[in-house]
Design an enzyme around this catalytic site. Structure first.
Site, mmCIF file in Angstrom:
data_model
loop_
_atom_site.group_PDB
_atom_site.id
_atom_site.type_symbol
_atom_site.label_atom_id
_atom_site.label_comp_id
_atom_site.label_asym_id
_atom_site.label_seq_id
_atom_site.Cartn_x
_atom_site.Cartn_y
_atom_site.Cartn_z
ATOM 1 N N ASP A 161 -6.290 -3.834 -4.540
ATOM 2 C CA ASP A 161 -7.678 -4.289 -4.688
ATOM 3 C C ASP A 161 -8.093 -4.283 -6.160
ATOM 4 O OD1 ASP A 161 -7.913 -1.585 -5.082
ATOM 5 O OD2 ASP A 161 -9.554 -1.283 -3.654
ATOM 6 N N SER A 162 -7.174 -3.879 -7.052
ATOM 7 C CA SER A 162 -7.411 -4.048 -8.491
ATOM 8 C C SER A 162 -7.610 -5.524 -8.818
ATOM 9 C CB SER A 162 -6.233 -3.480 -9.303
ATOM 10 O OG SER A 162 -5.002 -3.982 -8.817
ATOM 11 N N ASP B 108 -3.473 -3.584 0.290
ATOM 12 C CA ASP B 108 -4.441 -2.517 0.000
ATOM 13 C C ASP B 108 -5.667 -2.675 0.901
ATOM 14 O OD1 ASP B 108 -4.980 -0.301 -1.483
ATOM 15 O OD2 ASP B 108 -5.410 -1.361 -3.357
ATOM 16 N N LYS C 291 -1.958 0.336 2.363
ATOM 17 C CA LYS C 291 -2.249 1.516 1.538
ATOM 18 C C LYS C 291 -3.742 1.816 1.635
ATOM 19 C CE LYS C 291 -2.681 1.308 -3.196
ATOM 20 N NZ LYS C 291 -4.031 1.859 -3.429
ATOM 21 N N GLU D 54 -6.858 4.819 0.161
ATOM 22 C CA GLU D 54 -7.157 5.916 -0.764
ATOM 23 C C GLU D 54 -7.769 7.103 -0.024
ATOM 24 O OE1 GLU D 54 -9.706 4.479 -3.888
ATOM 25 O OE2 GLU D 54 -8.333 2.852 -4.420
ATOM 26 N N GLU E 293 -2.359 8.925 -8.848
ATOM 27 C CA GLU E 293 -2.920 8.243 -10.030
ATOM 28 C C GLU E 293 -3.630 9.221 -10.967
ATOM 29 O OE1 GLU E 293 -5.067 4.651 -9.166
ATOM 30 O OE2 GLU E 293 -5.726 4.417 -11.248
HETATM 31 O O1 KIV Z 1 -5.268 -1.605 -6.517
HETATM 32 C C1 KIV Z 1 -4.299 -1.247 -7.184
HETATM 33 O O2 KIV Z 1 -3.704 -2.027 -7.942
HETATM 34 C C2 KIV Z 1 -3.851 0.136 -7.075
HETATM 35 C C3 KIV Z 1 -2.916 0.630 -8.126
HETATM 36 C C4 KIV Z 1 -3.726 1.134 -9.256
HETATM 37 C C5 KIV Z 1 -1.962 1.628 -7.596
HETATM 38 O O3 KIV Z 1 -4.271 0.830 -6.204
#
Ligand code: KIV
Length: 285
Positions: A47-48, A86, A116, A118, A185
């Site tokens: 989600d970056s 994500d 994934k 968090e 992280e």
């Molecule tokens: O969203 C993302 O790119 C991430 C990385 C920073 C691991 O979660």
């Protein structure tokens, strides 16, 4: 990694074999193709993308629709690496039912193989339920960008002993809940080592020092495509932005000067057809 599809079993085996895992982000088809060609183990559609592709300030505004759109594009180009989708903010935090449904959507509609999310100890029940539903989960602890404001900003985590101990407890809780690996992280390097030693599943670091089981970077940071801010833990392996800017400048000048397109970039027309066309135009006057 050899020329075959990477599975979660390969990822787990890598830690047992002492082989470092290589993970990168990708958000579109060209980078999906390049990740595949580079032979990395894992590709994260993170989600970056909110920041490096959409120009947002953070990841909070990223939606399920955004994630599915970008996962689909990456999946089209990326064949061998394991593809991680994500889970965006509030797609798994509202209820376990929402979490399973949204995790399933990333796989069914997006086409990724694993997801994934968090969070530490508090998210263990959610992770356990998603894994039980047959969806492999990668955890993400330490600095968790979706809740960065609650953590006081994009800051290193685990600075004092009790905060560091909490991160080790988070890692153990995630392992117990069934994650096949986890991202760690922005923590001090010695803590990265302790976390990797505390669990059997691979710990993939981003700003967690060298003594973890693999590394991940945001690709747009690593290649210098996005340089609005460059975190301390990012190494820029190239600076592609000035290269692109130079090409755009040359294109602009050549168009303005009438140099582009030259004959080599223009289609020809048979002289006879052109003659006939001119005659037709003449006749129709
Ligand atoms: O969203 C993302 O790119 C991430 C990385 C920073 C691991 O979660």
């Amino acid at each position: 990694m050899v020329d075959k599809k990477v599975t979660i079993l390969d990822v787990r085996q890598a830690k047992e074999d002492g082989r470092k895992l290589v993970m990168m982000t990708a958000y579109d088809y060209p980078f999906g193709l390049m990740a595949d060609e580079a032979g990395v183990d894992i590709v994260l559609v993170g989600d970056s993308l909110g920041m490096v592709v959409m120009g947002l300030e953070g990841t909070v505004e990223v939606s399920m629709a955004h994630m599915i759109h970008h996962i689909k594009a990456v999946v089209r180009g990326c064949k061998n690496p394991l593809i991680v989708g994500d889970m965006p903010f509030l797609s798994y935090n509202t209820s376990i039912r929402d979490a399973i449904q949204n995790a399933g959507r990333l796989m069914k509609e997006g086409g990724c193989e694993v997801i994934k999310l968090e969070g530490g100890v508090d998210f263990a029940p959610t992770i356990r339920a998603i894994v039980k539903a047959g969806i492999p989960v990668q955890g993400h602890i330490g600095l968790t960008p979706q809740t960065a404001s609650a953590l006081g900003g994009f800051k290193m985590q685990g600075r004092d002993a009790s905060a560091a101990k909490q991160i080790i407890d988070d890692a153990k809780a995630l392992e117990d809940a069934g994650v096949f690996s986890m991202i760690l992280e922005a923590v001090p390097a010695p803590l990265g080592k302790l976390v990797a030693e505390a669990v059997e599943v691979p710990v993939i670091g981003i700003g967690a020092g060298p003594d973890v089981d693999g590394q991940v970077l945001v690709t747009h940071d690593m290649v210098g495509l996005f340089d609005k801010f460059v975190p301390k833990f990012v190494k820029q392996y190239t600076r592609i932005r000035p290269v692109i800017l130079e090409a755009l400048g040359a294109y602009k000048k050549e168009v303005q000067d009438g140099v582009f397109p030259g004959p080599e970039h223009s289609f020809k027309m048979p002289a006879e057809a052109l003659g006939q066309l001119k005659q037709m135009i003449e006749n129709s006057k």
